[in-house]
Every structure is written in C-alpha cells, then in structure tokens.
Design an enzyme around this catalytic site. Structure first.
Site, PDB file in Angstrom:
ATOM      1  N   HIS A  61       0.880  -1.632   0.158  1.00 17.94           N
ATOM      2  CA  HIS A  61       0.001  -0.430   0.227  1.00 17.94           C
ATOM      3  C   HIS A  61       0.959   1.121  -0.140  1.00 17.94           C
ATOM      4  O   HIS A  61       1.605   1.263   1.009  1.00 17.94           O
ATOM      5  CB  HIS A  61      -0.962  -0.558   1.227  1.00 17.94           C
ATOM      6  N   ASN A  93      -6.734   1.072  -2.763  1.00 22.16           N
ATOM      7  CA  ASN A  93      -7.340   1.450  -1.823  1.00 22.16           C
ATOM      8  C   ASN A  93      -7.025   3.285  -1.602  1.00 22.16           C
ATOM      9  O   ASN A  93      -5.994   3.831  -0.338  1.00 22.16           O
ATOM     10  CB  ASN A  93      -7.923   1.053  -0.647  1.00 22.16           C
ATOM     11  N   ASP A 151      -9.180  -4.795  -2.840  1.00 19.34           N
ATOM     12  CA  ASP A 151      -7.884  -4.834  -1.550  1.00 19.34           C
ATOM     13  C   ASP A 151      -7.969  -3.930  -0.682  1.00 19.34           C
ATOM     14  O   ASP A 151      -8.268  -3.358  -0.302  1.00 19.34           O
ATOM     15  CB  ASP A 151      -6.799  -5.685  -1.759  1.00 19.34           C
ATOM     16  N   ASN A 277      -4.919  -6.820   9.260  1.00 19.23           N
ATOM     17  CA  ASN A 277      -6.613  -7.292   8.699  1.00 19.23           C
ATOM     18  C   ASN A 277      -5.870  -8.256   7.833  1.00 19.23           C
ATOM     19  O   ASN A 277      -5.319  -7.445   6.547  1.00 19.23           O
ATOM     20  CB  ASN A 277      -7.085  -6.257   8.207  1.00 19.23           C
ATOM     21  N   ASP A 304       2.624  -7.453   2.356  1.00 21.19           N
ATOM     22  CA  ASP A 304       1.495  -6.358   2.781  1.00 21.19           C
ATOM     23  C   ASP A 304       1.485  -4.806   3.717  1.00 21.19           C
ATOM     24  O   ASP A 304       0.790  -4.548   5.120  1.00 21.19           O
ATOM     25  CB  ASP A 304       0.747  -7.002   3.464  1.00 21.19           C
ATOM     26  N   PHE A 322      -6.051  -1.036  10.242  1.00 23.40           N
ATOM     27  CA  PHE A 322      -5.957  -2.287  10.156  1.00 23.40           C
ATOM     28  C   PHE A 322      -4.209  -2.020   9.691  1.00 23.40           C
ATOM     29  O   PHE A 322      -4.316  -1.206   8.365  1.00 23.40           O
ATOM     30  CB  PHE A 322      -6.730  -2.789   9.678  1.00 23.40           C
TER      31      PHE A 322
END
Length: 425
Positions: A61, A93, A151, A277, A304, A322
């Site tokens: 991310h 996201n 995601d 998460n 992640d 998260f």
C-alpha cells in the site's frame, strides 16, 4: 559499465563466488571471475555478501493519491528498495481509486515522477471499491494494469465476484482477493479467540476469511479465472486452497511475514501495532501456514506493507486502522527466524521473494542471468542489526518488530543497473 566483485550467488541452493558485469540496464556476464579492464567500469565490492535477484512484492500500500500523510509513492518505494525489493504492486485503496483508464494514467504519471523501484499498479474490481458495479475490465487490461483487486475489502456477493471472474478470464488477468465476509467480522479488531476474550476486544473469527475463499475457488473453477488469495491467515483457508489445487483449479496464494512469525498470544494488550487485517491468529493457524508454504499450497510471501500515521496508530485497537509496515523488515525477519535456525534453506526464502511471485503472475523478473535486467540486491547475512524506527525510509513505523535484532539486511539494491538504495557507511 558496472562490475560487482567479491559476491556470492545461489546456484541450486549452494553459495558460489560470483562476479557480475552490468552494461547499461542489463547483465552482460555472470562468472566466478571476470577480467574487465577499462577505465569506465565502476567497481562495486559486494564484500563477500549474497547477491540475490531483486525481490518482487505483489502486495503493498503506497497510499498515494489521497493518503500522503501515511506514505507516498516516493517514500514507499524508497522503503521497498531498502528492503531489497525492485518490483512492487500497489493496492487500489487510494483516493481516487484506479477504477478508470484516466485514474490509472494519472497514477502512472505520479509513479513515473517519484518511484524509486518498478511499480506495477492494480486496478479495482468494482467502481470506487464499492462492490456494486464492475469496472471496465477490457479497457483497463488494454491499459496494462497488473491485475484486478478490491483489496482492503472483500467482494461481498457471489454474483459480483462471478461476473468479475468471467471478465478477468476473458482479458486473461488475475483476480486478487482480500477474503472477508462482512457479515461475519462482528466489528472485530483482532482474532476471535482466548486472547481477545482476555483483553475484552471484539474478535474476527477464522470463518470470515475461509468462507469467502471456499466460495471463490468454486467461482474460479466455473470461470477458468486465475484466482489469487491475499494474506492467507487460517488453517481452514489453507485446507480449502490445497483441495482446490488438487482439483486443478487455477488458484494461487500469498502469506505475510507477520502471520508466519506472530500469533494472537503475542498481542501484549491494547496495542494497535498488533492490529492488522487479517489479524494474528492462533498458533495452530500459524503452523498450518508454515506447512502450506513448504508444501506449495501457498506460493509466495508478500508484505502487505500498510503504513499509517503515528496519531492514527496511537488510538485503541477498536478505533485504529488495520495494518503494519513490512517492506524494510520482511527478508531480515524471516532469514533470522527460519533460515538461521535451520527450518528453511536460504534458497527457499529467496525463491519465495523472487521467482515464485514472478512466476505465478507471469513477470519476467526475479532471476539473474545474462541479458536479464540488472535488478538485484546485495544482502549481508552475517551482521546483526537492530530494527529501529529512525532507520526506516517509510514515512511510517507502525510495526510490532521495533527492537528485534536481525540478520540478512540488504546493503545495496539496484534497479536496471542503477543503485536505488545503498546502506550508509
């Protein structure tokens, strides 16, 4: 040209003394000894360390656009380079979501301006990741997006995922799924188990993940779609994926370092640096993940990497977002805990970060050979270093691993023959 001397590469699990000659963006020669006499050759001393292919992370991310207070493309890719990664795939996201050709082009423009490593962006499955209307798969596939994912949230209805998989199969792109049934999460902030009861924190049960994976593998079978499962965390999920592979369904899966290393019992209290998460599960789940990775049920490791601002993570677990950061610590943590202790071979660990993710997504990266891009990282396997937040190149330091002493730290990372990270001397 550049000449890397005094290095070692892995050949069939054995470390071999190696020198690498790089001409422009590509590897010209790999040999135990290279006689290159030229005044315009830059010599890089690997100091007896491992030279590995640049790592591939299919799940990060980067937060930009819209979340630059957490991370930017520049800071996130600097962190990736420090961790040995030369290719990263950022999740959609962001705000705006890359759900149209225009948004993807805007994102690519940002990437071209500031990224320190190769960035292959995902497109969303549904518009605004709202789960109600599919994106234009054909146009986005022609635009060259890496794959399709929502995601951060699971696609909640079987009909929407079925329609998405049919479109993805048609354009020959994978569906990458964060598997979580919202009707089963019950506002949870950690794993539902003994520890959540002790702390009085609402928990997320295993079934919230595994139910959606069970649904999706059947949809993948019906459509012929390549279905990739993000951050597997439960023993039931491993069983479903293993059975699906045995049935010949095109399913692949990843696991994170933190789910391999930690369990619910490591959560010390109401500490949001342990909130991610999916959550940290039971030790039985962790053991199933390790077994699944070693037997090929789980294909690769992905970080992640999920940065957040300090004030966000200073909130209680029930309110904090998260996610934890992972780009800069993934390889050293796993090398220290599994390779140095004799549980895995060095070749296995390197493969989980390189050729395995590259192969399942048909990427021509993750290996070192003549004429390949000079994407590589030099790793010191023998010097112990403490994980310190002040050393991070990420804007964030939300991780439970601060203070851990680790081996296997990258000292230099190179993308297409250019040094993108070098440890301060």
């Amino acid at each position: 040209m550049k000449l890397i001397k005094n290095g070692k590469i892995l050949k069939n699990g054995i470390l071999k003394d190696t020198e690498i000659l790089i001409d422009g963006k590509r590897i010209k020669q790999i040999s135990s000894k290279i006689n290159a006499s030229s005044s315009n050759i830059e010599v890089i001393d690997a100091k007896g360390n491992l030279i590995a292919p640049g790592f591939v992370d299919v799940h990060v991310h980067l937060r930009e656009p819209g979340g630059e207070h957490k991370e930017t493309i520049e800071s996130g890719t600097k962190a990736a380079a420090r961790g040995g990664f030369t290719t990263v795939c950022p999740m959609p996201n962001t705000r705006p979501v890359p759900d149209t050709v225009e948004h993807v082009r805007e994102l690519r423009q940002r990437i071209s301006e500031t990224a320190q490593v190769r960035v292959l962006p995902y497109a969303a499955i549904t518009k605004r990741q709202a789960g109600t209307e599919l994106v234009d798969f054909e146009k986005l596939a022609l635009e060259g997006v890496f794959a399709f994912t929502d995601d951060g949230v699971g696609v909640q209805t079987a009909s929407m995922m079925y329609a998405a998989m049919k479109q993805a199969a048609k354009v020959k792109k994978p569906i990458v799924a964060h598997c979580e049934d919202n009707s089963l999460i019950y506002g949870g902030a950690m794993h539902k188990g003994k520890r959540s009861e002790e702390l009085g924190i609402p928990g997320i049960p295993n079934i919230a993940e595994s139910v959606q994976i069970a649904r999706d593998v059947l949809l993948a079978e019906a459509t012929g779609c390549h279905y990739h499962v993000c951050h597997v965390s439960t023993k039931e999920s491993v069983r479903v994926i293993r059975d699906a592979k045995k049935a010949g369904i095109h399913v692949t899966a990843e696991v994170t370092p933190h789910h391999l290393l930690l369990t619910e019992n490591d959560v010390p209290g109401d500490d949001s640096n342990y909130k991610m998460n999916p959550p940290l599960r039971s030790n039985e789940d962790r053991e199933a993940l390790l077994e699944g990775l070693l037997d090929g049920t789980i294909d690769c490791i992905a970080t992640d990497h999920a940065p957040h601002a300090k004030e966000e993570k200073e909130q209680p677990m029930t309110k904090a977002p998260f996610g934890i950061v992972g780009s800069e610590t993934a390889f050293p943590l796993l090398y220290t805990h599994f390779v140095r202790r004799g549980n895995w071979s060095l070749q296995q660990l390197v493969d989980y970060f390189t050729i395995k993710p590259a192969t399942i997504f048909n990427l021509n990266y993750g290996k070192l050979h003549k004429d390949s891009y000079a994407d590589l990282t030099i790793i010191d396997l023998n010097t112990e270093k403490e994980i310190k937040s002040e050393d991070f190149l990420s804007k964030a330091d939300n991780t439970p691993f601060i203070g851990e002493k680790v081996y296997g730290n990258p000292t230099l990372t190179m993308l297409k023959g250019e040094v993108v990270f070098e440890e301060e001397k």
